[in-house]
Motif scaffolding. Sequence first.
Motif, PDB file in Angstrom:
ATOM      1  N   ILE A   8       4.439  13.716  -6.305  1.00 19.75           N
ATOM      2  CA  ILE A   8       4.112  12.423  -5.692  1.00 19.75           C
ATOM      3  C   ILE A   8       3.934  11.365  -6.773  1.00 19.75           C
ATOM      4  CG2 ILE A   8       2.332  11.178  -4.390  1.00 19.75           C
ATOM      5  CD1 ILE A   8       1.942  13.792  -2.767  1.00 19.75           C
ATOM      6  N   TYR A   9       3.268  11.735  -7.864  1.00 17.96           N
ATOM      7  CA  TYR A   9       3.097  10.807  -8.981  1.00 17.96           C
ATOM      8  C   TYR A   9       4.459  10.319  -9.477  1.00 17.96           C
ATOM      9  CZ  TYR A   9       1.926   8.916 -13.567  1.00 17.96           C
ATOM     10  OH  TYR A   9       1.814   8.098 -14.654  1.00 17.96           O
ATOM     11  N   ALA A  10       5.383  11.256  -9.688  1.00 18.84           N
ATOM     12  CA  ALA A  10       6.707  10.894 -10.204  1.00 18.84           C
ATOM     13  C   ALA A  10       7.479  10.026  -9.209  1.00 18.84           C
ATOM     14  CB  ALA A  10       7.502  12.155 -10.525  1.00 18.84           C
ATOM     15  N   ASP A  11       7.262  10.255  -7.931  1.00 20.64           N
ATOM     16  CA  ASP A  11       8.020   9.559  -6.903  1.00 20.64           C
ATOM     17  C   ASP A  11       7.571   8.111  -6.718  1.00 20.64           C
ATOM     18  OD1 ASP A  11       9.815   9.154  -4.766  1.00 20.64           O
ATOM     19  OD2 ASP A  11       8.327   9.784  -3.289  1.00 20.64           O
ATOM     20  N   VAL A  12       6.251   7.862  -6.730  1.00 21.16           N
ATOM     21  CA  VAL A  12       5.798   6.511  -6.362  1.00 21.16           C
ATOM     22  C   VAL A  12       4.756   5.894  -7.284  1.00 21.16           C
ATOM     23  CG1 VAL A  12       6.317   6.757  -3.904  1.00 21.16           C
ATOM     24  CG2 VAL A  12       4.082   7.481  -4.762  1.00 21.16           C
ATOM     25  N   LEU A  13       4.136   6.688  -8.175  1.00 18.30           N
ATOM     26  CA  LEU A  13       3.033   6.163  -8.985  1.00 18.30           C
ATOM     27  C   LEU A  13       3.394   5.954 -10.445  1.00 18.30           C
ATOM     28  CD1 LEU A  13       0.095   8.305  -7.521  1.00 18.30           C
ATOM     29  CD2 LEU A  13       0.796   5.997  -6.861  1.00 18.30           C
ATOM     30  N   GLN A  14       4.349   6.693 -10.940  1.00 20.46           N
ATOM     31  CA  GLN A  14       4.752   6.564 -12.347  1.00 20.46           C
ATOM     32  C   GLN A  14       5.224   5.131 -12.613  1.00 20.46           C
ATOM     33  OE1 GLN A  14       7.114   9.915 -13.350  1.00 20.46           O
ATOM     34  NE2 GLN A  14       7.240   9.441 -15.516  1.00 20.46           N
ATOM     35  N   PRO A  15       4.963   4.575 -13.785  1.00 18.72           N
ATOM     36  CA  PRO A  15       5.324   3.176 -14.058  1.00 18.72           C
ATOM     37  C   PRO A  15       6.778   2.834 -13.763  1.00 18.72           C
ATOM     38  CG  PRO A  15       3.889   3.976 -15.786  1.00 18.72           C
ATOM     39  CD  PRO A  15       4.194   5.162 -14.905  1.00 18.72           C
ATOM     40  N   THR A  16       7.690   3.778 -13.984  1.00 23.37           N
ATOM     41  CA  THR A  16       9.104   3.497 -13.727  1.00 23.37           C
ATOM     42  C   THR A  16       9.434   3.512 -12.245  1.00 23.37           C
ATOM     43  OG1 THR A  16       9.538   5.860 -14.077  1.00 23.37           O
ATOM     44  CG2 THR A  16       9.925   4.371 -15.948  1.00 23.37           C
ATOM     45  N   ALA A  17       8.512   3.989 -11.407  1.00 28.51           N
ATOM     46  CA  ALA A  17       8.780   4.112  -9.978  1.00 28.51           C
ATOM     47  C   ALA A  17       7.947   3.178  -9.120  1.00 28.51           C
ATOM     48  CB  ALA A  17       8.538   5.555  -9.523  1.00 28.51           C
ATOM     49  N   THR A  18       6.753   2.826  -9.582  1.00 26.75           N
ATOM     50  CA  THR A  18       5.829   2.103  -8.721  1.00 26.75           C
ATOM     51  C   THR A  18       6.276   0.674  -8.423  1.00 26.75           C
ATOM     52  OG1 THR A  18       3.516   1.487  -8.395  1.00 26.75           O
ATOM     53  CG2 THR A  18       4.387   1.258 -10.630  1.00 26.75           C
ATOM     54  N   GLN A  19       6.006   0.246  -7.200  1.00 18.93           N
ATOM     55  CA  GLN A  19       6.190  -1.152  -6.811  1.00 18.93           C
ATOM     56  C   GLN A  19       4.851  -1.747  -6.366  1.00 18.93           C
ATOM     57  OE1 GLN A  19       9.767  -2.072  -4.404  1.00 18.93           O
ATOM     58  NE2 GLN A  19      10.336   0.079  -4.592  1.00 18.93           N
ATOM     59  N   ALA A  20       3.772  -1.079  -6.733  1.00 21.45           N
ATOM     60  CA  ALA A  20       2.441  -1.478  -6.295  1.00 21.45           C
ATOM     61  C   ALA A  20       1.942  -2.683  -7.081  1.00 21.45           C
ATOM     62  CB  ALA A  20       1.463  -0.319  -6.480  1.00 21.45           C
ATOM     63  N   PRO A  21       0.968  -3.423  -6.528  1.00 22.09           N
ATOM     64  CA  PRO A  21       0.303  -4.472  -7.304  1.00 22.09           C
ATOM     65  C   PRO A  21      -0.350  -3.864  -8.544  1.00 22.09           C
ATOM     66  CG  PRO A  21      -0.291  -4.611  -4.985  1.00 22.09           C
ATOM     67  CD  PRO A  21       0.439  -3.317  -5.158  1.00 22.09           C
ATOM     68  N   PRO A  22      -0.524  -4.648  -9.602  1.00 19.60           N
ATOM     69  CA  PRO A  22      -1.028  -4.098 -10.870  1.00 19.60           C
ATOM     70  C   PRO A  22      -2.321  -3.302 -10.752  1.00 19.60           C
ATOM     71  CG  PRO A  22      -0.153  -6.278 -11.244  1.00 19.60           C
ATOM     72  CD  PRO A  22      -0.102  -6.055  -9.758  1.00 19.60           C
ATOM     73  N   LEU A  23      -3.302  -3.786  -9.997  1.00 21.23           N
ATOM     74  CA  LEU A  23      -4.570  -3.070  -9.930  1.00 21.23           C
ATOM     75  C   LEU A  23      -4.400  -1.701  -9.290  1.00 21.23           C
ATOM     76  CD1 LEU A  23      -7.569  -3.126 -10.574  1.00 21.23           C
ATOM     77  CD2 LEU A  23      -7.974  -4.213  -8.341  1.00 21.23           C
ATOM     78  N   ASN A  24      -3.644  -1.624  -8.208  1.00 23.41           N
ATOM     79  CA  ASN A  24      -3.353  -0.323  -7.607  1.00 23.41           C
ATOM     80  C   ASN A  24      -2.548   0.558  -8.555  1.00 23.41           C
ATOM     81  OD1 ASN A  24      -3.294  -2.015  -4.624  1.00 23.41           O
ATOM     82  ND2 ASN A  24      -4.363  -0.058  -4.727  1.00 23.41           N
ATOM     83  N   ALA A  25      -1.601  -0.049  -9.236  1.00 20.65           N
ATOM     84  CA  ALA A  25      -0.715   0.730 -10.110  1.00 20.65           C
ATOM     85  C   ALA A  25      -1.508   1.448 -11.196  1.00 20.65           C
ATOM     86  CB  ALA A  25       0.336  -0.184 -10.732  1.00 20.65           C
ATOM     87  N   ILE A  26      -2.419   0.739 -11.858  1.00 24.05           N
ATOM     88  CA  ILE A  26      -3.122   1.399 -12.961  1.00 24.05           C
ATOM     89  C   ILE A  26      -4.222   2.331 -12.466  1.00 24.05           C
ATOM     90  CG2 ILE A  26      -2.602  -0.500 -14.548  1.00 24.05           C
ATOM     91  CD1 ILE A  26      -5.911  -0.723 -14.430  1.00 24.05           C
ATOM     92  N   THR A  27      -4.912   1.941 -11.389  1.00 18.75           N
ATOM     93  CA  THR A  27      -6.028   2.774 -10.942  1.00 18.75           C
ATOM     94  C   THR A  27      -5.546   4.044 -10.259  1.00 18.75           C
ATOM     95  OG1 THR A  27      -6.269   1.496  -8.883  1.00 18.75           O
ATOM     96  CG2 THR A  27      -7.601   0.821 -10.760  1.00 18.75           C
ATOM     97  N   LEU A  41       0.807  -1.225   0.000  1.00 20.76           N
ATOM     98  CA  LEU A  41       0.000   0.000   0.000  1.00 20.76           C
ATOM     99  C   LEU A  41       0.837   1.272   0.000  1.00 20.76           C
ATOM    100  CD1 LEU A  41      -2.901  -0.867   2.494  1.00 20.76           C
ATOM    101  CD2 LEU A  41      -3.079  -0.541   0.027  1.00 20.76           C
ATOM    102  N   HIS A  42       2.136   1.166  -0.158  1.00 19.51           N
ATOM    103  CA  HIS A  42       2.983   2.364  -0.081  1.00 19.51           C
ATOM    104  C   HIS A  42       2.568   3.417  -1.099  1.00 19.51           C
ATOM    105  CE1 HIS A  42       6.488   5.003  -0.466  1.00 19.51           C
ATOM    106  NE2 HIS A  42       6.842   4.601   0.731  1.00 19.51           N
ATOM    107  N   GLY A  43       2.480   3.029  -2.354  1.00 19.10           N
ATOM    108  CA  GLY A  43       2.105   3.981  -3.400  1.00 19.10           C
ATOM    109  C   GLY A  43       0.698   4.508  -3.213  1.00 19.10           C
ATOM    110  N   HIS A  44      -0.220   3.642  -2.778  1.00 18.22           N
ATOM    111  CA  HIS A  44      -1.612   4.064  -2.624  1.00 18.22           C
ATOM    112  C   HIS A  44      -1.763   5.052  -1.472  1.00 18.22           C
ATOM    113  CE1 HIS A  44      -5.923   3.854  -3.082  1.00 18.22           C
ATOM    114  NE2 HIS A  44      -6.054   3.581  -1.788  1.00 18.22           N
TER     115      HIS A  44
END
Length: 437
Positions: free
Chosen positions: A256-275, A232-235
């Motif tokens: 914040i998007y660039a730090d944890v949500l952008q595809p090159t940065a995120t470590q979130a599960p796929p559903l969290n990552a795209i939503t 849940l870090h990115g979320h």
Amino acid sequence: MAHEDRYGLLISTSSDKAASAYREGVDLLLAGWTGAADTLERAIDADPDFALPHIARARLHAFYQQGDLARKKAATARELVARRGDARERAHVEALALAVEGRLPEALAATLKHIEAWPRDALVMAMPLGAFGLFAFSGMADHDQARQDLCERVAHHYGEDWWFLTLHGWALTENGNVARGRPMTERGFDLRRANAHGAHAVLHAMFEDGSIEAADRLVDEWIPTYDRAGILHGHIRWHQALGALEHGDATRALAIYADVLQPTATQAPPLNAITDGASLLWRLNAYGHTVPKALWAEADSAAQKLFPKSGLPFADVHMALFAAATQNQEALATRLAVIEQRVAEGKLPAGPVVPAICRAMQAFADEDFAACVRALTPVLSEVVRIGGSHAQRELIEDTFLVALMRSGELARARALLDARLHRRPSLRDTRWQAAFA
């Protein structure tokens, strides 16, 4: 020697190491904390024939859309529990395996039956709860009430358990009872601070009652204790980005998007990552901020690899955001055709609300705001059927509100905003007031 889980239920292993690792792994899983996978693997290594860590590990694989691994672990758990497991363990494995296999209606039925017999089986009890749980993704219009009802029914079995207080409080919050839900969730969070689901549930309560500054402070103070690889870090940072947007701070939201949500940065599960990524970029655009086209293109490319086909309505709605924002009408048409076929065949519990939202988002991106309003008006009260939380689904209402304003329907927009202001007073000092000035 007989071993038990933390809730006093017998577990079929004679290994002290396996039992200890399993108990720890389940707690880490319930807390959304890092280390759960390795800890469950330790339990498996200590006793390879112990079925429960296999199925718990399968659930973690499923979170990260590792379908083959998840199904393999689930199949192993079924084989093992048939040879060495009591009735509770066999039902436990079956309920989780059905969910892992994507058989959600069957999983929900099995889960509710299981809870009636073994209400303190927390890992099964967890499955219907939360924004991505079996109730939320059932297509039910009253899934918020269903979660609260279930929690109320079994609350006396849990007492002051940190995990249950967290989820019970969040269920209350999502069902409109923030005054009772927030202190309950905070109580659970205080009992175990190494609990990402606890922090997350508190943030939802703060979102609902308008405590935006307090939510921002909570994230700043707590997030350094949570590994970036946490589920849940990115979320949780996404919640902080929403807070920034409440005050019109697009620069911080994009950071914040660039730090944890952008595809090159995120470590979130796929559903969290795209939503999370799609909804934040969409909100920025809808509120009048500039989002570089390259960000949309990059995020869309990653999303298409993760969710190339229609499946879960909540994911489909967010994939429609990507298609609309990048003007990929072919991708949207292909997805819509599948969705509408499933609706026509009665195979989509969420029903016609899903294609209506998808079309509305395309109309909004085309700046045909009147068409967006027409598409959303008949289904606005049914948006809840796609699942997710109030905070996540508010994107649809925001889009509708902006479309009303831009199509000149200011009276309807004002009425909708007034209803929201009644629920969330902090909005009085945000972008919406400026829009009506």
